[in-house]
Design an enzyme around this catalytic site. Structure first.
Site, PDB file in Angstrom:
ATOM      1  N   HIS A   1       0.834  -1.209   0.000  1.00  0.00           N
ATOM      2  CA  HIS A   1       0.000   0.000   0.000  1.00  0.00           C
ATOM      3  C   HIS A   1       0.866   1.256   0.000  1.00  0.00           C
ATOM      4  O   HIS A   1       0.729   2.137  -0.867  1.00  0.00           O
ATOM      5  CB  HIS A   1      -0.912  -0.021   1.224  1.00  0.00           C
ATOM      6  CG  HIS A   1      -1.794   1.182   1.365  1.00  0.00           C
ATOM      7  ND1 HIS A   1      -3.134   1.178   1.036  1.00  0.00           N
ATOM      8  CD2 HIS A   1      -1.536   2.444   1.813  1.00  0.00           C
ATOM      9  CE1 HIS A   1      -3.655   2.370   1.251  1.00  0.00           C
ATOM     10  NE2 HIS A   1      -2.707   3.156   1.739  1.00  0.00           N
ATOM     11  N   GLU A   2       1.781   1.340   0.962  1.00  0.00           N
ATOM     12  CA  GLU A   2       2.642   2.518   1.033  1.00  0.00           C
ATOM     13  C   GLU A   2       3.600   2.572  -0.153  1.00  0.00           C
ATOM     14  O   GLU A   2       3.980   3.651  -0.610  1.00  0.00           O
ATOM     15  CB  GLU A   2       3.423   2.527   2.351  1.00  0.00           C
ATOM     16  CG  GLU A   2       2.548   2.520   3.607  1.00  0.00           C
ATOM     17  CD  GLU A   2       1.538   3.657   3.664  1.00  0.00           C
ATOM     18  OE1 GLU A   2       1.768   4.704   3.030  1.00  0.00           O
ATOM     19  OE2 GLU A   2       0.499   3.489   4.337  1.00  0.00           O
TER      20      GLU A   2
ATOM     21  N   HIS B   1       1.996   4.513  -2.886  1.00  0.00           N
ATOM     22  CA  HIS B   1       2.208   5.955  -2.687  1.00  0.00           C
ATOM     23  C   HIS B   1       3.614   6.350  -3.149  1.00  0.00           C
ATOM     24  O   HIS B   1       3.815   7.381  -3.798  1.00  0.00           O
ATOM     25  CB  HIS B   1       2.065   6.310  -1.204  1.00  0.00           C
ATOM     26  CG  HIS B   1       0.663   6.359  -0.704  1.00  0.00           C
ATOM     27  ND1 HIS B   1      -0.309   7.160  -1.263  1.00  0.00           N
ATOM     28  CD2 HIS B   1       0.059   5.723   0.344  1.00  0.00           C
ATOM     29  CE1 HIS B   1      -1.450   7.012  -0.596  1.00  0.00           C
ATOM     30  NE2 HIS B   1      -1.254   6.145   0.374  1.00  0.00           N
TER      31      HIS B   1
ATOM     32  N   GLU C   1      -4.387   7.868  -3.119  1.00  0.00           N
ATOM     33  CA  GLU C   1      -4.883   6.616  -2.552  1.00  0.00           C
ATOM     34  C   GLU C   1      -5.280   5.624  -3.641  1.00  0.00           C
ATOM     35  O   GLU C   1      -5.253   4.409  -3.422  1.00  0.00           O
ATOM     36  CB  GLU C   1      -6.062   6.874  -1.615  1.00  0.00           C
ATOM     37  CG  GLU C   1      -5.711   7.620  -0.340  1.00  0.00           C
ATOM     38  CD  GLU C   1      -4.699   6.895   0.545  1.00  0.00           C
ATOM     39  OE1 GLU C   1      -4.503   5.672   0.369  1.00  0.00           O
ATOM     40  OE2 GLU C   1      -4.104   7.553   1.417  1.00  0.00           O
TER      41      GLU C   1
END
Length: 505
Positions: free
Chosen positions: A270-271, A274, A300
């Site tokens: 997830h990160e 980003h 996101e």
């Protein structure tokens, strides 16, 4: 204005933006250090230092001369001579300037000190499930935020003013309609899944997984995604986050759970999504305030795309399950299909960052409704634990046993990030719509994933999204990529297709 004066205004403006950006990078580094292991006894002094530097940066960004340079550059004859990047920089700076100039510098500095202290207090309160110790900080943050809304001016509703900070142009009227439609379509799907006799077995996931092996595998997957470790790093924190100091220095964190092999992994992916965004912004934007994501919803979309669309796909685990087994020998003895289904189980849960793709949106709707009540209805910090628990009972049929897994579970409010949470569901919607276009643009995309060749996907996203930074608005990006404005039906279609297969509906 003479050409010489135009050139001087542009030069001074550009120099000021570069100076502000330097302050932002220094402050981001201080924040990162505070969240990744700074000594507890240094928090108070560090918070004051952050407040002082933030105050200086704020003065630079609200100084009268900056307003004068903006006015000079906005003059039609001058504006027409600017490059696309310069025009966008002027437009974005004007928006920030007009908003920030309304806030007294002293008030802003006090707020920054408060939120810096509050984030550290939140970590302690969460660990102890001690909402009472955190409540005074949250109460003050809400009060400061209300003062800011009054100074900025209300956009439709008080909460609309906050939404616009994270997703420009978004309103509660739009979100009420979108979230209402999502809830209406996803609740029956969730019920059908719950009634299915084909429930995945997840018991094998709960074992003792060595932390070092989790770290090694997380780093391996980041490398496969195209994360550049020469331009970033992976660390540990109470709540996973990403910090983009510049495209050449993007730092992410994750949280390791001893008894769960998937938590840190999906948090890292997830990160990492980003981070890919931040690392691949055009070098032409470095040193400007355009060198970041265009909105939190778009940002996101990338974290959710990599975590869920790619990271929880059957093709992904067809390729990487063997690698995972080698990192944890003798622990994952089930077939890859069982592992895939277990990592996509739909089950009401208390923790947002651990939630499945479908019920995740209900976690966001709960937070959205609570934030609306705080700022539109005047709900107090003291009322939030009971309100939180009631909504979890209503929407998910479960209740937290303590505030650590309830109202204290997220870091966002301690940093004053009210209005951010809707970005996650918006990101899910953007991601599903972008995926639909990606599958047509790269017809062999799932063969690429199954072969472990993720770089063409990253390159396509770089060309369509990452390189632009803030050069394009969210609506310009999504329409430029897909030919349509944001449409939540893509998310519903994606979820129905995926879970009908997993649960044999």
């Amino acid at each position: 204005m003479t050409k010489a004066n135009e050139n001087e205004a542009l030069q001074r403006f550009t120099e000021r933006i570069a100076l502000i950006k330097s302050y932002e990078e220094a402050l981001a580094l201080l924040y990162w250090d505070l969240r990744t292991g700074a000594p507890r006894k240094g928090v108070e002094v560090r918070s004051e230092a952050i407040g002082q530097l933030s105050g200086q940066s704020f003065k630079l960004s609200t100084a009268p001369e900056l307003g004068e340079w903006l006015s000079a550059l906005e003059a039609p004859d001058t504006y027409e001579t600017l490059t696309e990047t310069q025009r966008r920089l002027v437009t974005e700076t004007r928006k920030d300037y007009d908003r920030s100039v309304k806030i007294p510098p002293k008030l802003y500095q006090e707020y920054v000190v408060l939120t810096s202290q509050a984030e550290s207090m939140w970590e302690e309160a969460k660990a102890k499930s001690d909402y009472a110790s955190f409540e005074p900080y949250l109460d003050k943050i809400i009060n400061y935020t209300n003062q800011f809304i009054d100074l900025w001016g209300v956009k439709g509703t008080r909460y609309d003013t906050l939404l616009d900070m994270y997703e420009p142009g978004m309103t509660t009227a739009q979100l009420d309609r979108v979230f209402g439609g999502l809830r209406e379509k996803l609740v029956p799907l969730s019920a059908a899944i719950a009634a299915s006799p084909h429930q995945p077995d997840t018991s094998f996931l709960k074992q003792d997984y060595p932390k070092d092996a989790q770290k090694q595998f997380s780093k391996f997957i980041l490398e496969q995604m195209g994360f550049d470790f020469a331009a970033g790093r992976l660390d540990e924190s109470v709540h996973p986050f990403a910090t983009g100091l510049s495209p050449g220095d993007v730092r992410i964190t994750t949280r390791y759970l001893a008894d769960d092999v998937t938590s840190a992994l999906f948090g890292t992916i997830h990160e990492g999504g980003h981070a890919l965004y931040e690392q691949n912004i055009s070098k032409d934007l470095v040193g400007t305030t355009l060198a970041t994501g265009t909105s939190m919803g778009i940002h996101e979309s990338q974290s959710r795309f990599w975590e869920n669309v790619i990271g929880r796909s059957r093709s992904f685990w067809s390729r990487y399950y063997g690698d995972l087994q080698r990192h944890f020998p003798g622990q994952l003895e089930v077939p890859v299909e069982d592992f895939y289904r277990a990592t996509n189980v739909v089950r009401p849960s208390l923790i947002r960052i651990e939630a499945d793709e479908l019920t995740y949106n209900l976690h966001i709707i709960i937070r959205y409704e609570i934030e609306k009540l705080i700022f539109n209805e005047g709900v107090k910090a003291s009322e939030l634990p009971a309100l939180w628990n009631a909504k979890y009972k209503e929407y998910l049929g479960i209740e937290p046993e303590h505030d650590g897994e309830g109202v204290l579970q997220d870091v966002h409010w301690s940093g004053g990030a009210f209005g951010y949470f809707p970005s996650y569901s918006l990101g899910n919607m953007y991601a599903a719509q972008i995926t639909d276009t990606l599958e047509r643009a790269l017809p062999n995309v799932w063969e690429l994933v199954e072969a472990g060749n993720l770089i063409p996907i990253k390159d396509w996203l770089t060309d369509k999204i990452y390189r632009f930074g803030k050069l394009r608005t969210p609506s310009e990006l999504i329409e430029g990529i897909t030919g349509k404005p944001l449409d939540p039906d893509y998310l519903v279609a994606y979820l129905k297709k995926k879970y009908a297969d997993i649960y044999k509906l």
